[in-house]
Scaffold this active site. Structure first.
Site, PDB file in Angstrom:
ATOM      1  N   LYS A  22      13.516  24.178  10.897  1.00  0.00           N
ATOM      2  CA  LYS A  22      12.250  24.892  10.658  1.00  0.00           C
ATOM      3  C   LYS A  22      11.213  24.516  11.710  1.00  0.00           C
ATOM      4  O   LYS A  22      10.566  25.367  12.319  1.00  0.00           O
ATOM      5  CB  LYS A  22      11.693  24.540   9.272  1.00  0.00           C
ATOM      6  CG  LYS A  22      10.229  24.951   9.072  1.00  0.00           C
ATOM      7  CD  LYS A  22       9.715  24.570   7.721  1.00  0.00           C
ATOM      8  CE  LYS A  22       9.298  23.162   7.551  1.00  0.00           C
ATOM      9  NZ  LYS A  22       7.946  22.836   8.031  1.00  0.00           N
ATOM     10  N   ASN A  23      11.071  23.213  11.971  1.00  0.00           N
ATOM     11  CA  ASN A  23       9.990  22.747  12.840  1.00  0.00           C
ATOM     12  C   ASN A  23      10.267  22.937  14.322  1.00  0.00           C
ATOM     13  O   ASN A  23       9.402  22.682  15.153  1.00  0.00           O
ATOM     14  CB  ASN A  23       9.663  21.285  12.525  1.00  0.00           C
ATOM     15  CG  ASN A  23       8.988  21.179  11.168  1.00  0.00           C
ATOM     16  OD1 ASN A  23       8.543  22.179  10.600  1.00  0.00           O
ATOM     17  ND2 ASN A  23       8.937  19.980  10.625  1.00  0.00           N
ATOM     18  N   CYS A 116      -4.459  19.892   3.478  1.00  0.00           N
ATOM     19  CA  CYS A 116      -3.246  20.211   2.711  1.00  0.00           C
ATOM     20  C   CYS A 116      -2.908  19.048   1.803  1.00  0.00           C
ATOM     21  O   CYS A 116      -3.516  17.982   1.903  1.00  0.00           O
ATOM     22  CB  CYS A 116      -2.124  20.625   3.654  1.00  0.00           C
ATOM     23  SG  CYS A 116      -0.903  19.382   3.992  1.00  0.00           S
ATOM     24  N   ARG A 121      -5.413  16.567   7.880  1.00  0.00           N
ATOM     25  CA  ARG A 121      -4.683  17.224   8.994  1.00  0.00           C
ATOM     26  C   ARG A 121      -5.583  18.050   9.900  1.00  0.00           C
ATOM     27  O   ARG A 121      -5.393  19.269  10.054  1.00  0.00           O
ATOM     28  CB  ARG A 121      -3.528  18.063   8.465  1.00  0.00           C
ATOM     29  CG  ARG A 121      -2.544  17.243   7.632  1.00  0.00           C
ATOM     30  CD  ARG A 121      -1.365  18.050   7.184  1.00  0.00           C
ATOM     31  NE  ARG A 121      -0.434  18.323   8.249  1.00  0.00           N
ATOM     32  CZ  ARG A 121       0.678  19.051   8.096  1.00  0.00           C
ATOM     33  NH1 ARG A 121       0.946  19.573   6.917  1.00  0.00           N
ATOM     34  NH2 ARG A 121       1.499  19.263   9.090  1.00  0.00           N
ATOM     35  N   ASP A 304       8.709  12.869   7.107  1.00  0.00           N
ATOM     36  CA  ASP A 304       9.279  13.961   6.308  1.00  0.00           C
ATOM     37  C   ASP A 304      10.499  13.523   5.508  1.00  0.00           C
ATOM     38  O   ASP A 304      11.061  14.327   4.759  1.00  0.00           O
ATOM     39  CB  ASP A 304       9.660  15.141   7.221  1.00  0.00           C
ATOM     40  CG  ASP A 304       8.440  15.782   7.873  1.00  0.00           C
ATOM     41  OD1 ASP A 304       8.621  16.554   8.820  1.00  0.00           O
ATOM     42  OD2 ASP A 304       7.311  15.478   7.436  1.00  0.00           O
ATOM     43  N   ARG A 396       9.934  26.912   1.093  1.00  0.00           N
ATOM     44  CA  ARG A 396       9.204  27.028   2.360  1.00  0.00           C
ATOM     45  C   ARG A 396      10.005  26.412   3.510  1.00  0.00           C
ATOM     46  O   ARG A 396       9.914  26.856   4.635  1.00  0.00           O
ATOM     47  CB  ARG A 396       7.874  26.279   2.275  1.00  0.00           C
ATOM     48  CG  ARG A 396       6.808  26.952   1.433  1.00  0.00           C
ATOM     49  CD  ARG A 396       5.482  26.277   1.687  1.00  0.00           C
ATOM     50  NE  ARG A 396       5.216  26.234   3.140  1.00  0.00           N
ATOM     51  CZ  ARG A 396       4.098  25.686   3.621  1.00  0.00           C
ATOM     52  NH1 ARG A 396       3.226  25.132   2.804  1.00  0.00           N
ATOM     53  NH2 ARG A 396       3.889  25.676   4.939  1.00  0.00           N
TER      54      ARG A 396
HETATM   55  C1  EPZ Z   1       4.437  18.208  12.287  1.00  0.00           C
HETATM   56  O1  EPZ Z   1       3.156  18.450  11.699  1.00  0.00           O
HETATM   57  C2  EPZ Z   1       5.459  18.758  11.284  1.00  0.00           C
HETATM   58  N1  EPZ Z   1       5.218  20.173  11.099  1.00  0.00           N
HETATM   59  C3  EPZ Z   1       5.313  18.025   9.948  1.00  0.00           C
HETATM   60  O2  EPZ Z   1       6.342  18.485   9.065  1.00  0.00           O
HETATM   61  C4  EPZ Z   1       5.530  16.546  10.177  1.00  0.00           C
HETATM   62  O3  EPZ Z   1       5.283  15.844   8.978  1.00  0.00           O
HETATM   63  C5  EPZ Z   1       4.549  16.029  11.260  1.00  0.00           C
HETATM   64  O4  EPZ Z   1       4.682  16.805  12.465  1.00  0.00           O
HETATM   65  C6  EPZ Z   1       4.795  14.577  11.618  1.00  0.00           C
HETATM   66  O5  EPZ Z   1       6.104  14.380  12.023  1.00  0.00           O
HETATM   67  C7  EPZ Z   1       5.682  21.041  12.051  1.00  0.00           C
HETATM   68  O6  EPZ Z   1       6.273  20.684  13.053  1.00  0.00           O
HETATM   69  C8  EPZ Z   1       5.448  22.492  11.790  1.00  0.00           C
HETATM   70  P1  EPZ Z   1       0.963  15.786  13.626  1.00  0.00           P
HETATM   71  P2  EPZ Z   1       1.818  18.274  12.592  1.00  0.00           P
HETATM   72  O7  EPZ Z   1      -0.032  16.586  14.377  1.00  0.00           O
HETATM   73  O8  EPZ Z   1       2.094  18.621  13.997  1.00  0.00           O
HETATM   74  C9  EPZ Z   1      -3.206  13.553  12.889  1.00  0.00           C
HETATM   75  C10 EPZ Z   1       7.303  19.269   7.076  1.00  0.00           C
HETATM   76  O9  EPZ Z   1       7.460  18.681   5.987  1.00  0.00           O
HETATM   77  N2  EPZ Z   1      -3.824  14.582  13.771  1.00  0.00           N
HETATM   78  O10 EPZ Z   1       2.039  15.140  14.397  1.00  0.00           O
HETATM   79  O11 EPZ Z   1       0.737  18.981  11.876  1.00  0.00           O
HETATM   80  C11 EPZ Z   1      -2.665  14.151  11.584  1.00  0.00           C
HETATM   81  O12 EPZ Z   1      -3.677  14.309  10.631  1.00  0.00           O
HETATM   82  C12 EPZ Z   1       5.969  19.123   7.830  1.00  0.00           C
HETATM   83  O13 EPZ Z   1       8.170  19.969   7.608  1.00  0.00           O
HETATM   84  C13 EPZ Z   1      -5.177  14.518  14.051  1.00  0.00           C
HETATM   85  O14 EPZ Z   1      -5.876  13.624  13.574  1.00  0.00           O
HETATM   86  O15 EPZ Z   1       1.594  16.699  12.457  1.00  0.00           O
HETATM   87  C14 EPZ Z   1      -1.604  13.142  11.194  1.00  0.00           C
HETATM   88  O16 EPZ Z   1      -2.202  12.078  10.511  1.00  0.00           O
HETATM   89  C15 EPZ Z   1       4.933  18.416   7.036  1.00  0.00           C
HETATM   90  N3  EPZ Z   1      -5.705  15.473  14.864  1.00  0.00           N
HETATM   91  C16 EPZ Z   1      -1.059  12.682  12.546  1.00  0.00           C
HETATM   92  O17 EPZ Z   1      -2.044  13.026  13.526  1.00  0.00           O
HETATM   93  C17 EPZ Z   1      -4.960  16.483  15.420  1.00  0.00           C
HETATM   94  O18 EPZ Z   1      -5.495  17.348  16.141  1.00  0.00           O
HETATM   95  C18 EPZ Z   1       0.273  13.329  12.951  1.00  0.00           C
HETATM   96  O19 EPZ Z   1       0.166  14.706  12.726  1.00  0.00           O
HETATM   97  C19 EPZ Z   1      -3.590  16.534  15.125  1.00  0.00           C
HETATM   98  C20 EPZ Z   1      -3.030  15.560  14.299  1.00  0.00           C
END
Ligand code: EPZ
Length: 417
Positions: A22-23, A116, A121, A304, A396
């Site tokens: 998916k990702n 969420c 996020r 995850d 999802r």
């Molecule tokens: C990706 O989300 C995945 N989703 C998530 O999978 C996964 O949990 C996550 O990466 C971590 O591995 C997709 O790829 C579609 P991040 P993403 O930006 O990119 C903070 C699932 O279950 N952050 O790596 O949204 C954020 O809040 C989903 O399939 C900021 O502060 O995650 C988090 O604490 C859930 N500012 C950390 O970084 C930003 O601009 C990592 O988030 C961006 C992120």
């Protein structure tokens, strides 16, 4: 609405093939915006979030055709640059159209994703990156409004390793003027898969999979045929299904290197795991050893997989400590596992799980995608019957997980309620 019903206590046996990731599929479908023509995408999973990204990109002009196992994608007529609140609110990953739209049209108007279940996020790092590349970024009435005459290459330092942030900036940079360097970039396999797809289209990306990615802007890109990587989180979830039921399964079409940290922790818990090319053979045992985990960006233990691993530790011999360091609110499954008799104490981002001999079936509610998988795993091992409501969360991100588990002998079915 559907609920899932499970009669627990049956060791899983047999073989199962995992679906595409998916990702990886979400950013790759968004990346098709970058150039016109027909792309041929193989191994795209059939699940709700894929339908959502197809809906969002159809609104901006993308066309889709199903051709057997291949999803044909055409982006000749990208006529709009708007992703509405109605669509974006159902899936945060919608933000992945921002980079490709800026590269293709020089403008984008995307609803700002709200918080969420698993955390606040924010996307501040995405927007900071675009700004550094000469994009004018404003927030207006709940929308990110971004425009540029010409994207320029830049040096971008991510304070935190962000998966979709790395992907979004990478897609904006492939046709930028000059060179973009991403520091503290995400190293996830899905980031590498997107970079491979973009390079096949004619991009010049180096260092994907490391924390420094260099993108040299090019003039032209062209459509391609591409096969998406397998879903490593689905592979890990099925491994834990074998571990928690004391079963014996062969997982086909998976990439063991993508789940190294998960395999290691499962072996520490007493599971026998053998990698055979694109297959993994795994045998669980009645006795599960307690193991501590700390979630981290790849190649660390995937956040995850945290909820699913916690379900297993509920049945371990002794206590385990589970630290969630990526998201600030990813223990929503704990109160539901407690309803099944689990003994879990939470203290901020740390959970202490006191292992027990048994879990008992109960009526529980899914709160997010991976929490729903955790409840299914607990139900497979529990005494008696478990009923899980709100399984739209599961659909999802998993393609027919219940049917795949039933194929391995689980007594699991759906009912309307
Ligand atoms: C990706 O989300 C995945 N989703 C998530 O999978 C996964 O949990 C996550 O990466 C971590 O591995 C997709 O790829 C579609 P991040 P993403 O930006 O990119 C903070 C699932 O279950 N952050 O790596 O949204 C954020 O809040 C989903 O399939 C900021 O502060 O995650 C988090 O604490 C859930 N500012 C950390 O970084 C930003 O601009 C990592 O988030 C961006 C992120």
């Amino acid at each position: 609405m559907d609920k899932i019903v499970i009669q627990g206590g049956i060791p899983l046996e047999g073989e199962v093939r995992v679906s595409g990731s998916k990702n990886a599929a979400l950013p790759i479908i968004a990346a098709c915006i970058l150039t016109g023509g027909w792309h041929y995408l193989e191994n795209i999973p059939r699940l709700r979030d894929i339908e959502t990204i197809k809906e969002i990109t159809s609104h901006i002009g993308m066309a889709f055709e199903e051709d057997g196992h291949c999803l044909k994608v055409n982006s000749d007529n990208i006529t709009s640059y708007v992703a509405s609140y109605q669509l974006v609110k159902t899936m945060r990953a919608s933000v992945l159209v921002l980079g490709p739209l800026l590269s293709r049209l020089g403008r984008a108007r995307i609803s700002l994703p709200g918080g969420c279940a698993i955390g606040e996020r924010p996307i501040d790092l995405h927007l900071k990156g675009f700004h550094a590349m000469g994009v004018d970024v404003n927030l207006e009435h709940g929308y990110v409004v971004a425009s540029t005459d010409r994207i320029r290459g830049a040096d971008i330092f991510f304070d935190i390793s962000t998966v979709t942030g790395t992907e979004n900036i990478m897609m904006a940079a492939v046709r930028a003027e000059g060179i973009t360097t991403l520091h503290n970039a995400a190293k996830e396999p899905e980031v590498v898969d997107l970079a491979s797809f973009l390079n096949l289209m004619g991009a010049r990306i180096e260092g994907a999979g490391t924390d420094t990615i260099t993108i040299t802007g090019v003039q032209e890109l062209h459509p391609v045929r591409y096969t998406i990587i397998p879903d490593r989180i689905e592979s890990g979830t099925i491994l834990i299904a074998a571990a928690i039921t004391g079963g014996n399964v062969r997982i086909k079409g998976c990439t063991a290197e993508h789940i190294g940290a998960i395999v290691e922790k499962l072996q520490d818990s007493g599971m026998d795991i053998e990698k055979q090319g694109e297959e993994i053979v795994a045998r669980g045992h009645d006795h599960v050893r307690s193991v501590d985990i700390t979630t981290m960006p790849f190649p660390g233990f995937a956040t995850d997989m945290q909820a699913q691993f916690m379900a297993l530790m509920c049945l371990a011999d002794g206590s385990s400590i589970i630290k969630e360091t990526v998201f600030e609110n990813r223990f929503m499954h704990v109160s539901e596992l407690r309803r099944m008799g689990a003994d879990i104490d939470i203290n901020g981002g740390q959970a202490v799980v006191k292992g027990k001999a048994h879990l008992s079936g109960a009526q529980v509610m899914a709160t997010d995608l991976r929490a729903s998988a955790s409840l299914i795993l607990a139900g497979l091992a529990a005494e008696g019957q478990t009923e899980i409501s709100r399984v739209y969360h599961l659909d999802r991100g998993y393609q027919n997980l219940d049917l795949k588990l039933a194929g391995l002998g689980a007594r699991i079915w759906r009912e309307k309620y």
